[in-house]
Design an enzyme around this catalytic site. Structure first.
Site, PDB file in Angstrom:
ATOM      1  N   SER A  12      -3.714  18.948 -35.072  1.00  0.00           N
ATOM      2  CA  SER A  12      -5.179  18.209 -34.200  1.00  0.00           C
ATOM      3  C   SER A  12      -5.585  18.937 -34.691  1.00  0.00           C
ATOM      4  CB  SER A  12      -4.484  17.389 -32.946  1.00  0.00           C
ATOM      5  OG  SER A  12      -5.988  17.257 -33.071  1.00  0.00           O
ATOM      6  N   HIS A  37      -6.230  15.772 -38.581  1.00  0.00           N
ATOM      7  CA  HIS A  37      -6.892  14.737 -37.624  1.00  0.00           C
ATOM      8  C   HIS A  37      -7.406  15.561 -36.767  1.00  0.00           C
ATOM      9  CE1 HIS A  37      -4.845  11.874 -34.856  1.00  0.00           C
ATOM     10  NE2 HIS A  37      -5.331  12.509 -33.689  1.00  0.00           N
ATOM     11  N   ASP A  39     -10.300  14.990 -33.862  1.00  0.00           N
ATOM     12  CA  ASP A  39      -9.473  13.760 -32.553  1.00  0.00           C
ATOM     13  C   ASP A  39     -10.891  14.115 -32.074  1.00  0.00           C
ATOM     14  OD1 ASP A  39      -7.133  13.152 -31.637  1.00  0.00           O
ATOM     15  OD2 ASP A  39      -6.634  14.848 -31.512  1.00  0.00           O
ATOM     16  N   MET A  41     -13.611  12.526 -29.349  1.00  0.00           N
ATOM     17  CA  MET A  41     -14.633  11.736 -27.976  1.00  0.00           C
ATOM     18  C   MET A  41     -15.601  12.091 -27.221  1.00  0.00           C
ATOM     19  SD  MET A  41     -10.760  14.409 -26.160  1.00  0.00           S
ATOM     20  CE  MET A  41      -9.065  14.518 -27.043  1.00  0.00           C
ATOM     21  N   HIS A  70      -9.619  10.021 -35.011  1.00  0.00           N
ATOM     22  CA  HIS A  70      -9.178   9.366 -34.660  1.00  0.00           C
ATOM     23  C   HIS A  70     -10.447   9.195 -33.410  1.00  0.00           C
ATOM     24  CE1 HIS A  70      -6.053   9.556 -30.654  1.00  0.00           C
ATOM     25  NE2 HIS A  70      -6.813   8.209 -30.581  1.00  0.00           N
ATOM     26  N   MET A  72     -11.816   8.393 -30.175  1.00  0.00           N
ATOM     27  CA  MET A  72     -10.970   8.086 -28.934  1.00  0.00           C
ATOM     28  C   MET A  72     -12.822   7.482 -27.877  1.00  0.00           C
ATOM     29  SD  MET A  72      -8.487  10.250 -28.287  1.00  0.00           S
ATOM     30  CE  MET A  72      -8.941  11.609 -29.676  1.00  0.00           C
ATOM     31  N   MET A 141       0.274   6.677 -28.736  1.00  0.00           N
ATOM     32  CA  MET A 141      -0.199   7.727 -27.949  1.00  0.00           C
ATOM     33  C   MET A 141       0.577   7.713 -26.867  1.00  0.00           C
ATOM     34  SD  MET A 141      -3.367   8.014 -28.442  1.00  0.00           S
ATOM     35  CE  MET A 141      -3.064   9.822 -27.681  1.00  0.00           C
ATOM     36  N   ASP A 177       0.682  10.571 -31.456  1.00  0.00           N
ATOM     37  CA  ASP A 177       0.426  11.587 -31.044  1.00  0.00           C
ATOM     38  C   ASP A 177       0.232  12.051 -29.547  1.00  0.00           C
ATOM     39  OD1 ASP A 177      -2.179  12.328 -31.130  1.00  0.00           O
ATOM     40  OD2 ASP A 177      -3.875  11.449 -31.830  1.00  0.00           O
TER      41      ASP A 177
HETATM   42  C1  DX5 Z   1      -5.138  13.612 -26.665  1.00  0.00           C
HETATM   43  C2  DX5 Z   1      -5.276  13.731 -28.981  1.00  0.00           C
HETATM   44  C3  DX5 Z   1      -3.920  14.339 -29.453  1.00  0.00           C
HETATM   45  C4  DX5 Z   1      -3.924  15.943 -29.116  1.00  0.00           C
HETATM   46  C5  DX5 Z   1      -2.359  16.480 -29.524  1.00  0.00           C
HETATM   47  O1  DX5 Z   1      -6.208  13.358 -26.874  1.00  0.00           O
HETATM   48  O2  DX5 Z   1      -6.179  12.380 -29.170  1.00  0.00           O
HETATM   49  O3  DX5 Z   1      -4.426  14.463 -31.114  1.00  0.00           O
HETATM   50  O4  DX5 Z   1      -4.974  16.589 -29.371  1.00  0.00           O
HETATM   51  O5  DX5 Z   1      -2.007  17.364 -29.002  1.00  0.00           O
HETATM   52  P1  DX5 Z   1      -0.808  17.887 -28.706  1.00  0.00           P
HETATM   53  O6  DX5 Z   1       0.000  17.734 -29.742  1.00  0.00           O
HETATM   54  O7  DX5 Z   1      -1.266  19.412 -28.288  1.00  0.00           O
HETATM   55  O8  DX5 Z   1      -0.571  16.867 -27.306  1.00  0.00           O
HETATM   56 ZN    ZN Z   2      -5.426  12.476 -31.480  1.00  0.00          ZN
END
Ligand code: DX5
Ligand code: ZN
Length: 230
Positions: A12, A37, A39, A41, A70, A72, A141, A177
């Site tokens: 990520s 990956h 993320d 947000m 991903h 969110m 998750m 994840d």
């Molecule tokens: C959380 C994200 C993950 C996160 C994983 O909201 O979707 O992808 O960055 O990070 P680690 O591996 O540090 O838990």
């Molecule tokens: Zn993620």
């Protein structure tokens, strides 16, 4: 992108140097990342803000493997076309992000991307039961979404086993994840996962000037999985 259940590590870039994404993406791919990956947000569905479609389109120019986006965000449907156009190979949306997850999955495929559906830790496996004939991936998750570096939630291993049984022979990836480390990776792989997202566990101690550490961190995860030892 042909389907197989080999173990894939998807770093990520939430844990990368935010001033240097192109070089970070090239470094993790050179060191053996299978997917990248991303993320996304929105400060509403989760308490953090990251990347809009122009940023993701810029990342795309450096990704030669698979760009796994991903989302969110809530609402989500209005943004699917923009993230598909930005070059996402897979777009994952959350069951909890709105009342029309079935429509959301249809929209992702209609925009030419593979469709992923994500489940927060409090959401049961059964929430995706009627979606299994229209998705390419289920993301479990194993932390509450929003931040990297959180502690793995062990109760989710049972959810992975349930999903693996529900999926049967369908060509659907199970992605994990949150909190993936050499200690937790074997547990989720044994339960049926094949895609391991890892942020802090891949990027810790490394940098674009010291990329070997990224490679070693990924090997530490792979070598902890008995079935993945080469
Ligand atoms: C959380 C994200 C993950 C996160 C994983 O909201 O979707 O992808 O960055 O990070 P680690 O591996 O540090 O838990
Ligand atoms: Zn993620």
């Amino acid at each position: 992108m042909s389907f197989n259940r080999s173990i894939k590590i998807a770093p990520s870039i939430l844990s990368a140097d935010f001033a240097n994404f192109g070089a970070e993406i090239r470094a993790i791919e050179a060191q053996g990342a299978d997917w990248v990956h991303v993320d996304v947000m929105d400060g509403h569905f989760v308490p953090n803000l990251t990347f809009g479609p122009p940023a993701v389109a810029a990342f795309r120019r450096h990704v030669t493997t698979v760009m796994d986006v991903h989302l969110m965000i809530s609402p989500v449907d209005a943004y699917i076309e923009a993230y598909a156009t930005a070059g996402a190979d897979i777009i994952t949306a959350h069951v909890e992000a709105g009342p029309h997850i079935h429509r959301t999955m249809q929209a992702i495929r209609a925009n030419g991307a593979k469709a992923g559906v994500a489940l927060n830790p409090g959401t049961p496996a059964e929430a995706v039961g009627y979606l299994l004939d229209m998705v390419d991936m289920v993301c479990v998750m194993t932390v509450n979404p929003g931040f990297g570096g959180q502690k793995f939630i062990h109760s989710q291993i049972d959810k992975v086993s349930k999903l693996r049984a529900m999926i049967g022979d369908r060509p659907i990836h199970i992605e994990i994840d949150g909190g993936v480390t050499p200690e937790t990776a074997p547990l989720v792989v044994a339960a049926g996962a094949d895609v391991l997202v890892a942020g802090s566990a891949v990027f810790k101690g490394g940098s674009v000037d010291n990329p070997d550490t990224y490679g070693q961190n990924m090997r530490d995860i792979r070598n902890a999985i008995p079935s993945a030892r080469g």
